[in-house]
Design a protein around this motif. Sequence first.
Motif, PDB file in Angstrom:
ATOM      1  N   UNK A 166     -21.151  12.523  -9.495  1.00  0.00           N
ATOM      2  CA  UNK A 166     -22.538  12.620  -9.050  1.00  0.00           C
ATOM      3  C   UNK A 166     -22.691  13.633  -7.920  1.00  0.00           C
ATOM      4  N   UNK A 167     -23.920  14.114  -7.758  1.00  0.00           N
ATOM      5  CA  UNK A 167     -24.212  15.060  -6.688  1.00  0.00           C
ATOM      6  C   UNK A 167     -25.365  14.603  -5.814  1.00  0.00           C
ATOM      7  N   UNK A 168     -26.030  13.518  -6.182  1.00  0.00           N
ATOM      8  CA  UNK A 168     -27.115  12.986  -5.355  1.00  0.00           C
ATOM      9  C   UNK A 168     -27.225  11.491  -5.570  1.00  0.00           C
ATOM     10  N   UNK A 169     -27.369  10.758  -4.480  1.00  0.00           N
ATOM     11  CA  UNK A 169     -27.484   9.309  -4.517  1.00  0.00           C
ATOM     12  C   UNK A 169     -28.441   8.886  -3.420  1.00  0.00           C
ATOM     13  N   UNK A 170     -29.467   8.095  -3.771  1.00  0.00           N
ATOM     14  CA  UNK A 170     -30.427   7.599  -2.787  1.00  0.00           C
ATOM     15  C   UNK A 170     -30.632   6.113  -3.013  1.00  0.00           C
ATOM     16  N   UNK A 171     -30.673   5.343  -1.913  1.00  0.00           N
ATOM     17  CA  UNK A 171     -30.958   3.917  -1.977  1.00  0.00           C
ATOM     18  C   UNK A 171     -31.986   3.586  -0.907  1.00  0.00           C
ATOM     19  N   UNK A 172     -33.043   2.848  -1.284  1.00  0.00           N
ATOM     20  CA  UNK A 172     -34.019   2.410  -0.278  1.00  0.00           C
ATOM     21  C   UNK A 172     -33.357   1.441   0.690  1.00  0.00           C
ATOM     22  N   UNK A 173     -32.511   0.552   0.156  1.00  0.00           N
ATOM     23  CA  UNK A 173     -31.744  -0.363   0.993  1.00  0.00           C
ATOM     24  C   UNK A 173     -30.432  -0.687   0.296  1.00  0.00           C
ATOM     25  N   UNK A 174     -29.347  -0.701   1.055  1.00  0.00           N
ATOM     26  CA  UNK A 174     -28.043  -1.043   0.496  1.00  0.00           C
ATOM     27  C   UNK A 174     -27.329  -1.987   1.445  1.00  0.00           C
ATOM     28  N   UNK A 175     -26.634  -2.963   0.869  1.00  0.00           N
ATOM     29  CA  UNK A 175     -25.819  -3.896   1.629  1.00  0.00           C
ATOM     30  C   UNK A 175     -24.425  -3.908   1.007  1.00  0.00           C
ATOM     31  N   UNK A 176     -23.412  -3.538   1.817  1.00  0.00           N
ATOM     32  CA  UNK A 176     -22.025  -3.480   1.347  1.00  0.00           C
ATOM     33  C   UNK A 176     -21.255  -4.657   1.926  1.00  0.00           C
ATOM     34  N   UNK A 177     -20.910  -5.608   1.074  1.00  0.00           N
ATOM     35  CA  UNK A 177     -20.135  -6.762   1.521  1.00  0.00           C
ATOM     36  C   UNK A 177     -18.657  -6.436   1.581  1.00  0.00           C
ATOM     37  N   UNK A 178     -18.043  -6.667   2.750  1.00  0.00           N
ATOM     38  CA  UNK A 178     -16.608  -6.404   2.909  1.00  0.00           C
ATOM     39  C   UNK A 178     -16.268  -4.930   2.805  1.00  0.00           C
ATOM     40  N   UNK A 179     -17.103  -4.057   3.369  1.00  0.00           N
ATOM     41  CA  UNK A 179     -16.899  -2.613   3.271  1.00  0.00           C
ATOM     42  C   UNK A 179     -15.643  -2.166   4.006  1.00  0.00           C
ATOM     43  N   UNK A 180     -14.930  -1.226   3.380  1.00  0.00           N
ATOM     44  CA  UNK A 180     -13.753  -0.610   3.986  1.00  0.00           C
ATOM     45  C   UNK A 180     -13.877   0.896   3.826  1.00  0.00           C
ATOM     46  N   UNK A 181     -13.736   1.626   4.942  1.00  0.00           N
ATOM     47  CA  UNK A 181     -13.820   3.076   4.942  1.00  0.00           C
ATOM     48  C   UNK A 181     -12.467   3.619   5.376  1.00  0.00           C
ATOM     49  N   UNK A 182     -11.929   4.566   4.591  1.00  0.00           N
ATOM     50  CA  UNK A 182     -10.604   5.096   4.910  1.00  0.00           C
ATOM     51  C   UNK A 182     -10.508   6.562   4.503  1.00  0.00           C
ATOM     52  N   UNK A 183      -9.464   7.222   5.016  1.00  0.00           N
ATOM     53  CA  UNK A 183      -9.171   8.619   4.698  1.00  0.00           C
ATOM     54  C   UNK A 183      -7.700   8.705   4.350  1.00  0.00           C
ATOM     55  N   UNK A 184      -7.377   9.513   3.330  1.00  0.00           N
ATOM     56  CA  UNK A 184      -5.976   9.718   2.971  1.00  0.00           C
ATOM     57  C   UNK A 184      -5.733  11.176   2.601  1.00  0.00           C
ATOM     58  N   UNK A 185      -4.505  11.632   2.804  1.00  0.00           N
ATOM     59  CA  UNK A 185      -4.105  12.958   2.348  1.00  0.00           C
ATOM     60  C   UNK A 185      -3.821  12.870   0.855  1.00  0.00           C
ATOM     61  N   UNK A 186      -4.245  13.891   0.111  1.00  0.00           N
ATOM     62  CA  UNK A 186      -3.971  13.958  -1.321  1.00  0.00           C
ATOM     63  C   UNK A 186      -3.395  15.327  -1.646  1.00  0.00           C
ATOM     64  N   UNK A 187      -2.691  15.435  -2.767  1.00  0.00           N
ATOM     65  CA  UNK A 187      -2.074  16.715  -3.127  1.00  0.00           C
ATOM     66  C   UNK A 187      -3.073  17.650  -3.796  1.00  0.00           C
ATOM     67  N   UNK A 188      -4.029  17.100  -4.541  1.00  0.00           N
ATOM     68  CA  UNK A 188      -5.044  17.931  -5.187  1.00  0.00           C
ATOM     69  C   UNK A 188      -6.297  17.111  -5.432  1.00  0.00           C
ATOM     70  N   UNK A 189      -7.463  17.755  -5.602  1.00  0.00           N
ATOM     71  CA  UNK A 189      -8.703  17.011  -5.779  1.00  0.00           C
ATOM     72  C   UNK A 189      -8.831  16.436  -7.186  1.00  0.00           C
ATOM     73  N   UNK A 190      -9.722  15.463  -7.334  1.00  0.00           N
ATOM     74  CA  UNK A 190     -10.064  14.904  -8.639  1.00  0.00           C
ATOM     75  C   UNK A 190     -10.798  15.991  -9.417  1.00  0.00           C
ATOM     76  N   UNK A 191     -10.369  16.272 -10.626  1.00  0.00           N
ATOM     77  CA  UNK A 191     -10.974  17.349 -11.420  1.00  0.00           C
ATOM     78  C   UNK A 191     -11.720  16.802 -12.625  1.00  0.00           C
ATOM     79  N   UNK A 192     -12.211  15.570 -12.565  1.00  0.00           N
ATOM     80  CA  UNK A 192     -12.966  14.987 -13.671  1.00  0.00           C
ATOM     81  C   UNK A 192     -14.182  15.840 -13.969  1.00  0.00           C
ATOM     82  N   UNK A 193     -14.374  16.185 -15.242  1.00  0.00           N
ATOM     83  CA  UNK A 193     -15.514  16.969 -15.725  1.00  0.00           C
ATOM     84  C   UNK A 193     -15.585  18.352 -15.097  1.00  0.00           C
TER      85      UNK A 193
END
Length: 194
Positions: A166-193
């Motif tokens: 996706x390239x655009x996402x909009x929500x009037x209201x969102x609630x994330x239960x048990x949200x976890x935000x993280x960053x990791x090093x990867x060797x290459x990007x996801x090339x789906x599509x």
Amino acid sequence: MENSITVSKTIKKKFSIALASGLLALGVLISVFGFTGSAFAVPLGGIGDFYVEFDELQGTQFQLLPHVGETGNSNAEPMVRNKMDTAKITNLHIYKDLKLPTGNWVRFHVRAGETTIKGLIHDARFIDADFNFSELAIKETNTSDFTKNWGQSATSITITNAKIVTDYLFQSMVSLGGAKISVEKISQPDMTNQ
């Protein structure tokens, strides 16, 4: 005698202050979101492709419309615009791959066990999922405006085992239960599509 030309110069002190203040602002935003668990009128767009995966989505008042939108690599790409009044998602995973100035790649993750959304608008270039519709209707209109030429709607939709580019996402209201935000090093990007 040799002449040298300086194209640009990074002032380390100014760069460090700008980086620190940006990270502080991001930390405050994440903290506020983490304490409340909800956010209002959240748009995500203009950052290039990002990926949405989930086990199951149950939505109401679904609409699928043709759309041309901007991506990270193009000003106009064919997409589908999905709209839902409400959505309940199980095991949501949103991630974005970014290339660092050093040439290395990192992936930013947002995960949540139970997510509820009101007023969802989502532009997708690729969807790999299983769909189940209630009262599905496809309507075509005689018009030269392709965005109004045809559309698909359903009173409810269930999507399972989804991976969406996706390239655009909009929500009037969102609630994330048990949200976890993280960053990791990867060797290459996801090339789906790609």
